[in-house]
Enzyme design. Structure first.
Site, short mmCIF file in Angstrom:
data_model
loop_
_atom_site.label_atom_id
_atom_site.label_comp_id
_atom_site.label_asym_id
_atom_site.label_seq_id
_atom_site.Cartn_x
_atom_site.Cartn_y
_atom_site.Cartn_z
N GLU A 1 0.82 -1.22 0.00
CA GLU A 1 0.00 0.00 0.00
C GLU A 1 0.85 1.27 0.00
O GLU A 1 0.50 2.25 -0.68
CB GLU A 1 -0.92 0.00 1.22
N ASP A 2 1.95 1.27 0.74
CA ASP A 2 2.69 2.51 0.97
C ASP A 2 4.08 2.57 0.35
O ASP A 2 4.81 3.55 0.56
CB ASP A 2 2.82 2.77 2.48
#
Length: 731
Positions: A76-77
């Protein structure tokens, strides 16, 4: 920040066969992926997934879950992809990490739709593998522990989501320790003043009762040991959020809670559980209605225990939770307690897992709802999972979400404010029911309406939703304005007539600045509500007007309880039964040669707004708040503008009546009588009746000097620990 070897040591304590190579590779992979990223606190971002993994070691989860915790934000990051994780760690861990990854920035119409779709994705991943839920809850717990570093605009939303979704989800899975901490962290963020107040009260109670608690624990242990039952006694303190929620739900004070402290009795076998109950009930009296057997009938989240309350050492109520050590582990750790590692010969990647009933029910619920669109999925899942809310339906199938304890009135206002204001009845599941009926999950509710109706002010104390309460108060204010506006006009017109002046709205409009009112209607409402005296309105229009008052002779109280009065424009009464030398008791505004008496029960006292009502026998004086005045709303011709004149008023006591509900315990009434005496008031008469098993209701005829004196007495009584409720009687 935790070191790599420290995390491995934590895992090795409960799983000697841990795959250290897997954990080391996940540690290094995640640290490199997050690189120089920082958290809002300024710490390296990698400290977060590492702390999430550390939290999960407390639940003794398997190596794959620990690795997924360290990797959970990489897709996600960072620039890492699902394929990268699969290649490095295999599809099992890749699937766990993917299940924890939010959706990309798709074309969502609203943030709510995006949140619903992310929640749907998460729950579907949880249904496929329960370990996704464990990592997500640990992730949320660490975020809540560091919430103070987030921007203030985001804190409330994160805390509300925690209370609405994640804490109930932990509770549904039986993870009570996780749920307690999530709730208290969210509670501290959303309502810091309430949180600090409850914590300070708990600390004070602990300091006061510490010796008693230790004595009870020692005596419990001794009694069970004498009967040959090996037990471990653990003290339990109710959590601040649970205390606040119970106080709100039951509308009770902190001092009225009887289960703040309790004891857990841990035994070896199920047979010992029931034997322990026998020991407890034969040693101390049991409290009726306080026995629950969750061993023979477990809760939906697999919770098993026996609850009972006894009158224990020192005549203290003692709540006991009796369970085996295994039941206690499930009660604290929920579904995580079902992953049990063998002592030897088992790979760290192969835990022996028995699917819990709680998880099986969750998975079946999610699978059954999987075909719904995202927002319906969110609503329906909440309906199934989060039992702190009640979900009901309109006859057309519209879903209405309400707090637990909500009534049909709350339902009506949730549909529309106009529906609530005009509600006169309800049908629940096709059967006629009172509007105050408490609703349950799945109820279908039909509201009967009467156009032009207005909600009773008493509904304000029945409803539980803020929306309903605000709407009721608003409607009540509007109705009061309509009532007092008409009354005020008549009072003003009569005041002008008594003064020998001609009333004209144009002249009154010119005098508005002197009355500090914006409109003529505001003046009439102010007069009707007792905020403006009618003579002040006359003076505002005619500044040179001087009111004359005449004192009438002292008059005795006749057998029917009425004062016989001479005719006068403004009368000053003397206290009945006093000698001719008695001080005068001033009442002004009576201009009829008729007897006068005060209304019973609520009894008016100097300083509060009063109203005269013409009755066949004479004039009855009511305080303006009296519910009895509602009967005269349609007869404004019976209303008279009467008021006290406190200038040079005598220092006497006047009768009123209050209702006090006390704890049913020795000395409670003595506390009340002493308080009333210390404040210079007098008890003229008293009667009592039972109010449930734990309370008694006292009706007290009280004598006070004036309204300020009465309010001071009431305020002091409300602060006493033995008092459940105190209010003036309704006249």
């Amino acid at each position: 920040m935790m070191r790599q070897y420290e995390l491995v040591d934590r895992v090795r304590r409960y799983n000697p066969h841990t795959n250290e190579d897997l954990l080391n590779r996940a540690y290094v992979f995640a640290m490199k992926a997050h690189g120089s990223q920082k958290r809002a606190s300024g710490d390296p971002y990698f400290s977060h997934p590492l702390e999430v993994a550390a939290i999960l070691t407390e639940f003794k989860v398997d190596d794959a879950t620990i690795a997924a915790a360290m990797l959970h934000d990489t897709i996600e990051d960072t620039t890492v992809t699902r394929e990268d994780v699969d290649k490095a760690f295999g599809e099992e861990i890749g699937g766990l990490v993917d299940g924890l990854t939010k959706l990309g920035k798709l074309d969502f119409v609203t943030r709510h739709a995006q949140q619903a779709e992310n929640f749907r994705k998460l729950l579907l991943a949880i249904a496929d593998d329960a370990r996704v839920l464990l990592v997500k809850l640990a992730d949320r717990l660490h975020n809540m522990r560091t919430l103070q570093f987030m921007p203030e605009t985001k804190r409330a939303r994160i805390a509300e989501d925690t209370l609405d979704i994640y804490a109930p989800l932990a509770g549904r899975m039986g993870m009570q320790s996780m749920r307690n901490e999530l709730e208290d962290l969210a509670f501290r963020s959303l309502m810091p003043d309430a949180y600090e107040l409850i914590v300070s009260r708990l600390e004070g109670m602990k300091a006061k009762n510490g010796a008693i608690i230790a004595r009870i624990a020692a005596e419990l242990t001794d009694q069970f040991a004498r009967r040959g039952i090996k037990v471990e006694v653990k003290g339990r303190q109710k959590q601040p959020y649970s205390i606040w929620r119970k106080m709100e739900r039951r509308s009770i004070a902190f001092e009225q809670l009887s289960d703040i402290y309790g004891f857990r009795i841990l035994v070896d076998t199920v047979a010992d559980c029931y034997a322990a109950v026998g020991v407890a009930h034969t040693t101390w009296p049991s409290v009726p209605g306080r026995f629950k057997d969750y061993i023979s009938t477990p809760k939906q989240n697999d919770y098993r225990s026996i609850h009972t309350t006894v009158i224990g050492p020192g005549s203290q109520r003692v709540e006991l939770q009796i369970r085996t050590h295994e039941m206690h582990e499930v009660a604290e750790y929920g579904i995580a307690a079902h992953a049990i590692y063998k002592d030897a010969g088992t790979s760290a990647d192969a835990p022996v897992v028995s699917e819990s009933r709680a998880y099986r029910g969750l998975r079946q619920t999610i699978e059954a709802l999987a075909s719904d669109d995202s927002e319906k999925f969110l609503e329906h899942t909440k309906l199934e999972l989060f039992h702190d809310q009640v979900f009901c339906f309109t006859p057309k199938g519209r879903l209405i979400a309400l707090p637990r304890g909500a009534t049909a009135i709350d339902f009506a206002y949730a549909v529309h404010t106009d529906v609530g204001n005009s509600a006169v009845g309800a049908k629940i599941n096709g059967r006629i029911a009172p509007l105050i009926s408490e609703l349950h999950n799945g109820d279908e509710v039909l509201i009967s309406r009467a156009e032009g109706g207005s909600p009773p002010a008493a509904w304000d104390s029945v409803v539980v939703t803020g929306r309903a309460r605000a709407a009721i108060r608003r409607a009540t204010r509007e109705a009061a304005k309509a009532q007092f506006g008409g009354l005020g006009r008549q009072i003003v017109e009569r005041a002008f007539e008594r003064a020998g002046k001609k009333f004209a709205e144009a002249k009154l409009k010119a005098a508005l600045p002197r009355l500090a009112r914006a409109s003529i209607d505001d003046v009439f409402i102010g007069v009707g509500r007792g905020e403006i005296f009618s003579t002040d309105v006359v003076r505002a229009v005619f500044p040179n007007f001087k009111e004359e008052r005449k004192a009438g002779p002292a008059v005795p109280l006749n057998e029917s309880g009425w004062f016989g009065l001479p005719k006068a424009a403004d009368l000053v009464f003397r206290v009945p039964g006093e000698s001719d030398a008695a001080e005068a008791l001033p009442l002004r505004g009576i201009d009829f040669d008729t007897p006068v008496r005060f209304a019973p029960k609520g009894g008016a006292v100097p300083g509060e707004r009063i109203v005269g009502i013409r009755a066949p026998e004479g004039i009855v004086i009511y305080p303006i708040h009296s519910p009895a005045l509602v009967d005269y709303n349609d007869h404004p011709e019976l209303w008279l503008d009467v008021r006290w004149d406190l200038e040079d008023a005598p220092n006497l006591l006047y009768s009123t009546q209050i209702v006090v509900t006390l704890l049913n315990e020795p000395g409670a009434l003595g506390v009340i009588a002493t308080t009333i005496g210390e404040y210079g008031a007098n008890i003229d008469a008293i009667s009592s009746s039972a109010s449930g098993a734990d309370f008694r209701r006292f009706v007290i005829d009280l004598q006070v000097r004036d309204i300020q004196h009465l309010n001071a007495v009431l305020s002091e009584l409300r602060g006493k620990s033995v008092v459940n409720k105190v209010e003036r009687a309704s006249g």
